[in-house]
Design an enzyme around this catalytic site. Structure first.
Site, mmCIF file in Angstrom:
data_model
loop_
_atom_site.group_PDB
_atom_site.id
_atom_site.type_symbol
_atom_site.label_atom_id
_atom_site.label_comp_id
_atom_site.label_asym_id
_atom_site.label_seq_id
_atom_site.Cartn_x
_atom_site.Cartn_y
_atom_site.Cartn_z
ATOM 1 N N HIS A 134 46.928 9.357 88.241
ATOM 2 C CA HIS A 134 47.424 10.524 87.497
ATOM 3 C C HIS A 134 47.379 11.776 88.374
ATOM 4 O O HIS A 134 48.386 12.472 88.525
ATOM 5 C CB HIS A 134 46.573 10.718 86.237
ATOM 6 N N GLU A 135 46.230 12.043 88.961
ATOM 7 C CA GLU A 135 46.087 13.266 89.771
ATOM 8 C C GLU A 135 46.968 13.193 91.018
ATOM 9 O O GLU A 135 47.594 14.178 91.400
ATOM 10 C CB GLU A 135 44.617 13.511 90.148
ATOM 11 N N HIS A 138 50.509 14.079 90.275
ATOM 12 C CA HIS A 138 50.778 15.520 90.295
ATOM 13 C C HIS A 138 51.123 15.999 91.717
ATOM 14 O O HIS A 138 51.990 16.837 91.903
ATOM 15 C CB HIS A 138 49.573 16.318 89.794
ATOM 16 N N HIS A 144 53.080 16.510 83.455
ATOM 17 C CA HIS A 144 52.582 15.674 82.363
ATOM 18 C C HIS A 144 53.759 15.068 81.608
ATOM 19 O O HIS A 144 54.818 15.670 81.505
ATOM 20 C CB HIS A 144 51.684 16.489 81.425
ATOM 21 N N CYS A 150 52.013 6.361 79.138
ATOM 22 C CA CYS A 150 52.285 6.662 80.559
ATOM 23 C C CYS A 150 51.047 7.246 81.240
ATOM 24 O O CYS A 150 50.318 8.048 80.664
ATOM 25 C CB CYS A 150 53.458 7.624 80.687
HETATM 26 ZN ZN LIG Z 1 47.288 15.996 84.623
HETATM 27 ZN ZN LIG Z 2 55.838 9.074 82.281
#
Ligand SMILES: [Zn+2]
Ligand SMILES: [Zn+2]
Length: 185
Positions: A134-135, A138, A144, A150
């Site tokens: 996730h990070e 980014h 997001h 997801c």
């Molecule tokens: Zn985030």
């Molecule tokens: Zn997504």
């Protein structure tokens, strides 16, 4: 792929080497990038907040960025076992720069330290992998995402984190592929 596109895992203070190895392998596979594990770096004292007994995530991110620039690294993922915060939240699981070089996660909450119920190893690894991807997502410009399950969905607590899939949705996958092609990865 050149050496300069390597992703480095940077333990901030002491982190279980087995966790690092596990994450390194899984991240390399998921993001198709070479991953190396660097020796631990100390946690800067200036990022510690005495009354909160936590470390300021944004300042640690800046510290990681200095290390990344200094060592000529493409991406750095810092991993720490201390609890992280930003002033508007009680805690954060991690933080990253959007389309930047540095990302950071903490093992503190995923381990269950805050609740007193220690998570089994397999659960901990899965949580940390979700947070890492996730990070790092980014840093590859992914914002997001509201698509159910997801990886790029915002998780405010462990329950929400556990509900997420260990995958980017189709839309995020396309965005990631687009980022890779634009940056010749
Ligand atoms: Zn985030
Ligand atoms: Zn997504």
């Amino acid at each position: 792929m050149s050496q300069s596109q390597e992703l480095a895992l940077v333990p901030l203070d002491v982190v279980d080497p087995e966790i690092l190895r596990h994450l390194g392998t899984a991240i390399a596979k998921a993001l198709t990038l070479p991953v190396k594990i660097l020796p631990p770096k100390p946690l800067p004292v200036r990022t510690y907040h005495v009354t909160r007994n936590q470390y300021y995530s944004t300042q640690l991110l800046e510290y990681l960025l200095e290390c990344a620039d200094h060592d000529g690294l493409y991406r750095v993922l810092g991993i720490t076992s201390v609890d992280l915060y930003i002033p508007i939240f009680t805690f954060v699981f991690g933080e990253a720069q959007l389309d930047g070089k540095a990302a950071l996660i903490s093992t503190y909450r995923p381990r269950g330290e805050a609740s007193g119920v220690r998570a089994p190893h397999s659960v901990l690894i899965k949580r940390l992998l979700k947070l890492s991807l996730h990070e790092l997502g980014h840093t590859f410009s992914l914002p997001h995402c509201r698509q159910e399950g997801c990886l790029m969905g915002f998780a405010a607590n462990l329950e929400q984190l556990d509900k997420k899939n260990l995958e980017f949705c189709n839309y995020c996958r396309i965005m990631l592929a687009d980022y890779y092609s634009r940056n010749s990865l």
